[in-house]
Scaffold this motif. Structure first.
Motif, PDB file in Angstrom:
ATOM      1  N   GLN A  89      20.638  22.726   3.244  1.00  0.00           N
ATOM      2  CA  GLN A  89      19.233  23.042   3.533  1.00  0.00           C
ATOM      3  C   GLN A  89      18.341  22.490   2.416  1.00  0.00           C
ATOM      4  N   ARG A  90      18.250  21.158   2.374  1.00  0.00           N
ATOM      5  CA  ARG A  90      17.432  20.532   1.342  1.00  0.00           C
ATOM      6  C   ARG A  90      16.875  19.212   1.865  1.00  0.00           C
ATOM      7  N   TYR A  91      15.901  18.724   1.160  1.00  0.00           N
ATOM      8  CA  TYR A  91      15.204  17.496   1.558  1.00  0.00           C
ATOM      9  C   TYR A  91      15.955  16.241   1.127  1.00  0.00           C
ATOM     10  N   TRP A  92      16.355  16.174  -0.133  1.00  0.00           N
ATOM     11  CA  TRP A  92      16.821  14.916  -0.702  1.00  0.00           C
ATOM     12  C   TRP A  92      18.293  14.683  -0.358  1.00  0.00           C
ATOM     13  N   GLY A  93      18.502  14.290   0.883  1.00  0.00           N
ATOM     14  CA  GLY A  93      19.830  14.008   1.394  1.00  0.00           C
ATOM     15  C   GLY A  93      19.703  13.215   2.686  1.00  0.00           C
ATOM     16  N   THR A  94      20.835  12.828   3.241  1.00  0.00           N
ATOM     17  CA  THR A  94      20.834  12.057   4.490  1.00  0.00           C
ATOM     18  C   THR A  94      20.487  12.960   5.672  1.00  0.00           C
ATOM     19  N   PRO A  95      19.392  12.671   6.404  1.00  0.00           N
ATOM     20  CA  PRO A  95      19.069  13.495   7.578  1.00  0.00           C
ATOM     21  C   PRO A  95      20.194  13.447   8.613  1.00  0.00           C
ATOM     22  N   ILE A  96      20.578  14.609   9.117  1.00  0.00           N
ATOM     23  CA  ILE A  96      21.607  14.663  10.158  1.00  0.00           C
ATOM     24  C   ILE A  96      20.984  14.165  11.466  1.00  0.00           C
ATOM     25  N   PRO A  97      21.548  13.138  12.075  1.00  0.00           N
ATOM     26  CA  PRO A  97      20.893  12.480  13.213  1.00  0.00           C
ATOM     27  C   PRO A  97      21.098  13.226  14.542  1.00  0.00           C
ATOM     28  N   ILE A  98      20.566  14.426  14.603  1.00  0.00           N
ATOM     29  CA  ILE A  98      20.675  15.266  15.792  1.00  0.00           C
ATOM     30  C   ILE A  98      19.277  15.783  16.147  1.00  0.00           C
ATOM     31  N   ILE A  99      18.999  15.891  17.434  1.00  0.00           N
ATOM     32  CA  ILE A  99      17.751  16.460  17.934  1.00  0.00           C
ATOM     33  C   ILE A  99      18.093  17.697  18.765  1.00  0.00           C
ATOM     34  N   THR A 151      16.847  19.709  10.646  1.00  0.00           N
ATOM     35  CA  THR A 151      16.219  19.615   9.314  1.00  0.00           C
ATOM     36  C   THR A 151      17.223  19.776   8.177  1.00  0.00           C
ATOM     37  N   ASP A 152      18.476  20.111   8.491  1.00  0.00           N
ATOM     38  CA  ASP A 152      19.500  20.087   7.452  1.00  0.00           C
ATOM     39  C   ASP A 152      19.852  18.636   7.132  1.00  0.00           C
ATOM     40  N   THR A 153      20.233  18.401   5.898  1.00  0.00           N
ATOM     41  CA  THR A 153      20.729  17.089   5.501  1.00  0.00           C
ATOM     42  C   THR A 153      22.202  17.199   5.152  1.00  0.00           C
ATOM     43  N   LEU A 154      22.857  16.046   5.040  1.00  0.00           N
ATOM     44  CA  LEU A 154      24.299  16.035   4.816  1.00  0.00           C
ATOM     45  C   LEU A 154      24.653  16.325   3.360  1.00  0.00           C
ATOM     46  N   ASP A 155      25.763  17.017   3.188  1.00  0.00           N
ATOM     47  CA  ASP A 155      26.362  17.202   1.871  1.00  0.00           C
ATOM     48  C   ASP A 155      26.482  15.828   1.199  1.00  0.00           C
ATOM     49  N   THR A 156      26.109  15.746  -0.067  1.00  0.00           N
ATOM     50  CA  THR A 156      26.154  14.443  -0.746  1.00  0.00           C
ATOM     51  C   THR A 156      27.572  13.900  -0.880  1.00  0.00           C
ATOM     52  N   PHE A 157      28.578  14.739  -0.708  1.00  0.00           N
ATOM     53  CA  PHE A 157      29.942  14.224  -0.746  1.00  0.00           C
ATOM     54  C   PHE A 157      30.245  13.352   0.470  1.00  0.00           C
ATOM     55  N   VAL A 158      29.437  13.458   1.518  1.00  0.00           N
ATOM     56  CA  VAL A 158      29.564  12.508   2.623  1.00  0.00           C
ATOM     57  C   VAL A 158      29.161  11.115   2.142  1.00  0.00           C
TER      58      VAL A 158
END
Length: 839
Positions: free
Chosen positions: A430-440, A494-501
């Motif tokens: 639940q943060r901004y600075w990450g890869t947006p999860i490509p789901i609608i 609006t969730d972004t991916l874990d940076t370990f991805v």
């Protein structure tokens, strides 16, 4: 020609030449054998530290050496650029995370370039750029289409400071790994990757990784955690909410006669049904949820239980009732959400039993005779035989386990099962600075993948961090889109991916970077797997396991024919430094103190400093040495040489001023040694042998990453060259010395190579060839003893016969003096080793 090497001039000049000529660009089309050398890419925190320098120096030496031995080398660099520190900086300093990150990348790139690393900068990537994370989104959708991505509501570790979910591995002692805040348990809808589908092959694959440290393989095997046990049912003595039994799993069903209670998780359906009528239980369940979900945290927390008043019926004795508790150490996410408590043989169960005055019955003992020995404060977890267990008495654990599983299956109350400790990977953050999860998300159609032609889903720039939480949730326009299926108003994930991805596939993108897809399979497979990967052991589970999973997942869906991403793994030690404290207890940096009259004092005031332990360099304790000023003063090569000297690379390296000064002196000494001679003639057979053995030995040491051993051999050769008389052999040895130090200290090597008129760049030169004949010892050292004591050593031709060796020893001046004209009583000769004279 100057008698001193000037790194301040030479370093920048050669770095510019390497860059202009593209010396280290990897050629995909090259017919040479491919070699992929990679260090774990850094987080752009703003400044490189000595740990970075050590890590990248090691990889650089190997990469340069492989180029010299005829390989086409891929040695890239990039930036693991998403993550919370950038958002923290945004909140603290009022800067945009992207601006902060890119400014840090520029600073760190410049610092790395000053060290002369042989990196292919043309392949540089940053995970925060849409060119990278857009391709990651495409891979996410590939895995989603293959059924390897799913969404579910689950209990998560919630960091109340960073306002994000943490993986279990990111919870340390019950606290968030970055914020240090006590973690809470919450229920959220999360996206998961099905890493558990790969548990068996990830475990079995460890057997193929024979170039990995055994410690790392053991850590991963333990994390994956395959175990065979019994899944069985306890019948309830009363039906609750339509439930008449609980299901448990035990890896030690052989201890079933030692059970004294059963317990369920706070989220178990039975607990929920009972709590609906019992406010006290409801309060207890709420308290349980204040604890995170990490196994380590649950294990170390105080064991608490709530007696439900219900009992379960022992499956082997219908008259045996065990009390049923709701317990804070049982989690729905692990196993079945219910456990059988065997206090005598599990410390957690014993602590619980003592607290709630439950029976403790020993059912495993070292010997049958010890069956009656009581259990005190420590559970017995050692080997032994089964006791106090009716028909199982006298059996070994495995035999008893098989017997119970067989009986359970025969009677229909349980079945033998293999289970895994590994859990699916929750990747929602639940943060901004990450890869947006490509789901609608559409209320009518449910979650829908973003159409491929709409990738990348790019982060909006106009966000604010004036309140805690995810700015994407608050953005007025970005999240509002139409459903790609029905066209109705919908909203982005609006969730972004874990940076370990991000770090689970970057090594593939380094190998191939087409603009229209994540990678070209044929090109990537030319380079992969990474031949040598170098990084810290702290990544043994998180990054390395996830990268192995991601690669195998891509293989399963047909994107690449590579199973294991890293053939060789090396985990380097840390760079350490003394710690310093002022009288008031505040930390001081090495730049704040100075040595005067044998004491460490504050530079400005002269006040005495409290010198602490030598520890890993860390910003919090201010014992960090900035490489920049050191490079300014001593040059890049002195820093590189220090990183390779003394300590074995897998051990910690204590930083010292004396050490860097010694390295600088060697660089200057090398410059003097390699000054062109006057064209002397003649051979020096001993120096020739020393040279060729050094060339062979250093090559072996570099391949084994035993850099300190290579350094020691180079020192010995330098000493031999300095002591040698002028000759053609000496000139050849000095010329060859330049080439064998080139991977380690390339700037002075290039300068010396140019000075002697070497052809082209030494960065492009071949590794010196070795004459095998000069590697064979044709002389041996003979120990001469008298009455068992060493009295002399002699050099003799290898294979000399006993009579000649005896004559040689008896003719030694020392032996002649000791015998005083007397004949020895006996002479014992061991060919090629020793002569023992009995007087």
């Amino acid at each position: 020609m100057s008698s001193r090497f000037n790194p301040q001039a030479a370093d920048a000049r050669w770095q510019k030449i390497w860059d202009e000529r593209g010396s280290f660009r990897a050629d995909d089309a090259s017919p040479k054998p491919k070699s992929y050398v990679l260090e774990m890419f850094p987080y752009p925190s703003g400044r490189i530290h000595m740990g970075h320098v050590r890590n990248y120096t090691m990889g650089d030496v190997l990469a340069r050496f492989r180029r010299m031995t005829g390989h086409e080398v891929l040695h890239p660099m990039g930036w693991d650029a998403f993550g919370m520190p950038a958002e923290n900086a945004a909140m603290e300093k009022g800067v945009h995370p992207g601006d902060w990150t890119r400014a840090n990348i520029a600073t760190m790139r410049a610092a790395l370039k000053r060290l002369g690393f042989a990196l292919d900068w043309s392949r540089e990537l940053a995970t925060c750029e849409p060119e990278y994370y857009g391709q990651e989104q495409a891979l996410f959708l590939d895995l989603h289409a293959a059924g390897l991505v799913y969404r579910k509501e689950s209990a998560v570790n919630w960091d109340p400071v960073d306002h994000t979910v943490l993986a279990n591995e990111q919870v340390i002692d019950g606290r968030g790994w970055r914020s240090g805040a006590l973690v809470e348990r919450r229920k959220l809808s999360q996206w998961f990757l099905k890493i558990t589908d790969f548990a068996e092959e990830l475990l079995d694959g460890l057997e193929t990784l024979d170039q990995w440290p055994e410690k790392v393989r053991a850590m991963q095997a333990n994390w994956i955690g395959r175990s065979r046990g019994l899944r069985f049912r306890f019948a309830l003595d009363h039906v609750v909410g339509g439930i008449d039994h609980i299901e448990v799993f035990s890896t030690r069903p052989d201890t079933i006669f030692g059970a004294s209670f059963a317990a369920v998780a706070a989220d178990h359906p039975i607990a929920a049904a009972l709590a609906a009528k019992d406010p006290a239980l409801g309060e207890f369940i709420a308290d349980c949820r204040r604890t995170g979900t990490a196994a380590a945290e649950v294990e170390t927390a105080e064991k608490k239980g709530f007696d439900t008043g219900l009992h379960v019926i022992h499956p082997l004795d219908p008259n045996w009732r065990l009390p049923l508790f709701v317990a804070n150490f049982v989690l729905m996410e692990y196993g079945t959400g219910a456990v059988m408590g065997v206090p005598a043989h599990d410390q957690r169960d014993l602590d619980f039993a003592r607290k709630y005055a439950l029976p403790v019955t020993r059912v495993v003992a070292p010997t049958v005779e010890q069956a009656g020995e009581p259990i005190h404060d420590e559970a017995y977890t050692g080997p032994g035989v089964i006791v106090n267990s009716h028909f199982l008495d006298g059996l070994g654990a495995e035999e008893a386990k098989a017997g119970i599983i067989g009986r359970a299956e025969e009677e229909g109350w349980g079945e033998g099962t293999t289970v895994w400790r590994l859990r699916d990977w929750g990747v929602s953050r639940q943060r901004y600075w990450g890869t947006p999860i490509p789901i609608i998300h559409c209320d009518a159609c449910g979650p829908q993948p973003v159409p491929r032609e709409q990738l990348p889903v790019v982060l909006p720039e106009d966000v604010s961090f004036d309140v805690p939480g995810n700015p994407l949730d608050r953005h007025p326009t970005w999240k509002h889109v139409d459903c790609p299926n029905c066209g109705k108003p919908a909203r982005r994930e609006t969730d972004t991916l874990d940076t370990f991805v991000d770090s689970s596939w970057y090594f593939i993108r380094f190998a191939s970077q087409p603009g229209d897809r994540p990678f070209d399979r044929a090109v990537a497979e030319q380079w992969l797997p990474v031949g040598q990967y170098i990084g810290g052991v702290e990544h043994a589970i998180l990054h390395l396991l996830y990268a192995r999973f991601w690669t195998r997942a891509l293989k399963r869906i047909g994107r690449i024919d590579v199973a294991e991403p890293f053939t060789g793994l090396f985990t380097q030690g840390m760079v350490t430094h003394e710690t310093y404290k002022a009288a008031d207890g505040s930390w001081l940096s090495p730049e704040d103190v100075v040595s005067r009259d044998g004491q460490i004092v504050v530079l400005d005031t002269g006040a005495l400093v409290n010198v602490g332990r030598v520890e890993k360099m860390s910003k919090s304790k201010k014992n960090v040495v900035d490489p920049g000023p050191i490079v300014d003063q001593y040059g890049a090569d002195a820093v590189r040489w220090f990183m390779l000297s003394d300590s074995p690379p897998e051990r910690d390296l204590p930083w010292s001023e004396a050490g860097i000064e010694g390295s600088w002196r060697f660089v200057q000494r090398l410059w003097r040694i390699t000054e062109p001679g006057e064209g002397a003639s003649g051979e020096d057979r001993e120096l020739d042998k020393r040279l060729h053995r050094t060339v062979a030995g250093v090559a072996t040491d570099i391949e084994a990453l035993s850099f300190n051993k290579a350094v020691a051999k180079i020192y010995e050769l330098a000493n031999a060259i300095e002591k040698a008389k002028p000759s053609a052999s000496r000139d050849a040895a000095a010329r060859t010395l330049i080439r064998i130090v080139a991977p380690m200290i390339p700037h002075v090597a290039e300068e010396a190579w140019a000075r002697i008129g070497g052809e082209g760049l030494i960065a492009d030169a071949a590794w010196p060839e070795v004459d095998p004949a000069l590697l064979v010892d044709d002389e041996v050292t003979i120990a001469v003893q008298m009455n068992g004591k060493l009295r002399d050593t002699l050099t003799a031709p290898k294979g000399m016969d006993k009579a000649a060796l005896e004559a040689l020893a008896l003719g030694s001046d020392r032996i002649v003096r000791l015998l005083e004209g007397k004949e020895p009583r006996k002479v014992i000769v061991v060919p090629d080793r020793l002569v023992n004279i009995v007087a």
